[in-house]
Design a protein around this motif. Sequence first.
Motif, mmCIF file in Angstrom:
data_model
loop_
_atom_site.group_PDB
_atom_site.id
_atom_site.type_symbol
_atom_site.label_atom_id
_atom_site.label_comp_id
_atom_site.label_asym_id
_atom_site.label_seq_id
_atom_site.Cartn_x
_atom_site.Cartn_y
_atom_site.Cartn_z
ATOM 1 N N GLN A 127 0.823 -1.210 0.000
ATOM 2 C CA GLN A 127 0.000 0.000 0.000
ATOM 3 C C GLN A 127 0.853 1.253 0.000
ATOM 4 O OE1 GLN A 127 -2.666 -0.810 3.435
ATOM 5 N NE2 GLN A 127 -4.302 -0.221 2.035
ATOM 6 N N THR A 128 1.857 1.284 0.847
ATOM 7 C CA THR A 128 2.682 2.491 0.940
ATOM 8 C C THR A 128 3.754 2.529 -0.143
ATOM 9 O OG1 THR A 128 4.091 1.417 2.590
ATOM 10 C CG2 THR A 128 2.291 2.803 3.396
ATOM 11 N N SER A 129 4.300 1.390 -0.512
ATOM 12 C CA SER A 129 5.338 1.394 -1.552
ATOM 13 C C SER A 129 4.777 1.833 -2.891
ATOM 14 C CB SER A 129 5.969 0.003 -1.683
ATOM 15 O OG SER A 129 5.005 -0.954 -2.105
ATOM 16 N N ALA A 130 3.458 1.751 -3.059
ATOM 17 C CA ALA A 130 2.831 2.174 -4.311
ATOM 18 C C ALA A 130 2.617 3.686 -4.381
ATOM 19 C CB ALA A 130 1.487 1.457 -4.486
ATOM 20 N N ILE A 131 2.564 4.383 -3.235
ATOM 21 C CA ILE A 131 2.213 5.800 -3.240
ATOM 22 C C ILE A 131 3.324 6.702 -2.711
ATOM 23 C CG2 ILE A 131 1.074 5.657 -0.981
ATOM 24 C CD1 ILE A 131 0.154 7.944 -3.994
ATOM 25 N N VAL A 132 4.132 6.223 -1.773
ATOM 26 C CA VAL A 132 5.163 7.090 -1.185
ATOM 27 C C VAL A 132 6.145 7.614 -2.223
ATOM 28 C CG1 VAL A 132 7.155 7.138 0.368
ATOM 29 C CG2 VAL A 132 4.962 6.229 1.171
ATOM 30 N N PRO A 133 6.608 6.812 -3.200
ATOM 31 C CA PRO A 133 7.509 7.384 -4.215
ATOM 32 C C PRO A 133 6.876 8.549 -4.977
ATOM 33 C CG PRO A 133 7.650 5.001 -4.250
ATOM 34 C CD PRO A 133 6.511 5.339 -3.335
ATOM 35 N N THR A 134 5.569 8.491 -5.204
ATOM 36 C CA THR A 134 4.887 9.610 -5.857
ATOM 37 C C THR A 134 4.911 10.845 -4.974
ATOM 38 O OG1 THR A 134 3.426 8.092 -7.048
ATOM 39 C CG2 THR A 134 2.706 10.388 -6.858
ATOM 40 N N MET A 135 4.695 10.641 -3.678
ATOM 41 C CA MET A 135 4.758 11.757 -2.739
ATOM 42 C C MET A 135 6.154 12.388 -2.733
ATOM 43 S SD MET A 135 1.770 12.134 -1.128
ATOM 44 C CE MET A 135 1.122 11.930 -2.803
ATOM 45 N N GLU A 136 7.182 11.536 -2.746
ATOM 46 C CA GLU A 136 8.555 12.045 -2.743
ATOM 47 C C GLU A 136 8.859 12.814 -4.019
ATOM 48 O OE1 GLU A 136 10.973 8.843 -0.019
ATOM 49 O OE2 GLU A 136 10.393 8.209 -2.040
ATOM 50 N N GLU A 137 8.389 12.289 -5.138
ATOM 51 C CA GLU A 137 8.598 12.983 -6.412
ATOM 52 C C GLU A 137 7.897 14.340 -6.411
ATOM 53 O OE1 GLU A 137 7.804 12.281 -11.211
ATOM 54 O OE2 GLU A 137 7.433 10.669 -9.774
ATOM 55 N N GLU A 195 -2.281 13.662 -0.880
ATOM 56 C CA GLU A 195 -1.852 13.260 0.449
ATOM 57 C C GLU A 195 -3.047 12.989 1.355
ATOM 58 O OE1 GLU A 195 1.945 14.689 2.673
ATOM 59 O OE2 GLU A 195 0.346 16.101 3.172
ATOM 60 N N GLU A 196 -4.041 13.849 1.280
ATOM 61 C CA GLU A 196 -5.233 13.666 2.113
ATOM 62 C C GLU A 196 -6.004 12.409 1.719
ATOM 63 O OE1 GLU A 196 -5.852 18.466 2.843
ATOM 64 O OE2 GLU A 196 -7.213 17.377 1.522
ATOM 65 N N GLU A 197 -6.030 12.119 0.423
ATOM 66 C CA GLU A 197 -6.793 10.966 -0.051
ATOM 67 C C GLU A 197 -6.060 9.644 0.167
ATOM 68 O OE1 GLU A 197 -8.630 9.162 -4.241
ATOM 69 O OE2 GLU A 197 -7.749 11.166 -4.187
ATOM 70 N N ARG A 198 -4.747 9.645 -0.070
ATOM 71 C CA ARG A 198 -4.020 8.379 -0.107
ATOM 72 C C ARG A 198 -3.127 8.142 1.105
ATOM 73 N NH1 ARG A 198 -3.111 6.604 -5.348
ATOM 74 N NH2 ARG A 198 -2.242 4.754 -4.330
ATOM 75 N N ILE A 199 -2.529 9.203 1.654
ATOM 76 C CA ILE A 199 -1.530 9.027 2.702
ATOM 77 C C ILE A 199 -2.124 9.041 4.103
ATOM 78 C CG2 ILE A 199 0.462 10.113 3.840
ATOM 79 C CD1 ILE A 199 1.228 8.586 1.362
ATOM 80 N N LEU A 200 -2.987 9.995 4.387
ATOM 81 C CA LEU A 200 -3.462 10.141 5.764
ATOM 82 C C LEU A 200 -4.197 8.904 6.279
ATOM 83 C CD1 LEU A 200 -4.412 13.917 6.051
ATOM 84 C CD2 LEU A 200 -2.244 12.750 6.509
ATOM 85 N N PRO A 201 -4.994 8.204 5.467
ATOM 86 C CA PRO A 201 -5.571 6.948 5.972
ATOM 87 C C PRO A 201 -4.505 5.921 6.350
ATOM 88 C CG PRO A 201 -6.775 7.699 4.040
ATOM 89 C CD PRO A 201 -5.558 8.559 4.138
ATOM 90 N N LEU A 202 -3.392 5.894 5.623
ATOM 91 C CA LEU A 202 -2.305 4.969 5.953
ATOM 92 C C LEU A 202 -1.596 5.400 7.230
ATOM 93 C CD1 LEU A 202 -0.806 4.492 2.377
ATOM 94 C CD2 LEU A 202 -2.203 2.862 3.649
ATOM 95 N N VAL A 203 -1.483 6.712 7.443
ATOM 96 C CA VAL A 203 -0.870 7.214 8.675
ATOM 97 C C VAL A 203 -1.670 6.753 9.882
ATOM 98 C CG1 VAL A 203 -0.376 9.298 10.014
ATOM 99 C CG2 VAL A 203 0.224 9.198 7.590
ATOM 100 N N GLU A 204 -2.986 6.858 9.787
ATOM 101 C CA GLU A 204 -3.845 6.443 10.908
ATOM 102 C C GLU A 204 -3.668 4.966 11.242
ATOM 103 O OE1 GLU A 204 -7.720 9.283 10.761
ATOM 104 O OE2 GLU A 204 -7.504 7.884 9.092
ATOM 105 N N GLU A 205 -3.273 4.201 10.252
ATOM 106 C CA GLU A 205 -3.134 2.753 10.444
ATOM 107 C C GLU A 205 -1.752 2.337 10.915
ATOM 108 O OE1 GLU A 205 -3.646 -1.354 7.745
ATOM 109 O OE2 GLU A 205 -4.240 0.615 6.948
ATOM 110 N N HIS A 206 -0.718 3.089 10.506
ATOM 111 C CA HIS A 206 0.656 2.608 10.700
ATOM 112 C C HIS A 206 1.544 3.496 11.572
ATOM 113 C CE1 HIS A 206 0.070 -0.569 7.750
ATOM 114 N NE2 HIS A 206 -0.343 0.320 6.858
#
Length: 231
Positions: free
Chosen positions: A72-82, A129-140
């Motif tokens: 889940q995170t490996s699919a989106i974090v590189p986009t965030m970094e870019e 970030e609000e759509e894809r990252i913050l739900p993962l933050v709440e979980e991990h």
Amino acid sequence: MADVRDMYTAHVMLRREFRLLPGLVRGVPPGDIKRAKIVATHAEKICLVLHLHHEGEDLVLWPLLLERGGEQTSAIVPTMEEQHHGIETALRDVTELLAAWKESARGGELLAASCETLSARLQEHMAMEEERILPLVEEHVTAAEWAQLGEHGLNGTPKQDLPLVLGMVMYEGDPLVLKEILSKAPLAARLVMPFVGPRVYARHARRVYGTPTPPRVGDGHIEPGPGLTSA
């Protein structure tokens, strides 16, 4: 686990200030150095807030998510970094143009266009970030780990600017979220900042926007009118 409501609150402030910035620059008459310095000083402050905000994510958040979130995170974090790299490039462009414009009040259209590029990249990034990252933050991510992001921003902000930055956030912030944020501060700050922050921002906004109540994201009106660019 992490309570991410404070991130939404910070994003509202960043959306407002960066969307209004191009209009502020364009509202400065060529050669009006006094007015250019007021707007440029404001721009420098919010650019530092943005830099620290993203630097904290780079240092703390992305490694935690990549370590714990699996596919889940490996699919989106590189986009965030870019996206962060693109925003930082735009931020450097704005900062470099600001230095010359602040002293001459010339070249405002080029600076305004650079501010628009920065704002557009930022808006896209925060929405994702609000759509894809913050739900993962709440979980991990734990609450203690999440707090490190705020601490990074506080430690990097000049002490004399802290009331202003808090006032910027409080202008549209959810009172319950703001109360929770302040609950971690020293007692003196908890008692004083709810009164000082809004007043400091109101004075600052009057100088920058010509009114203590600039357009709010929540109102749906964020483009400054002529009266907001000539004070």
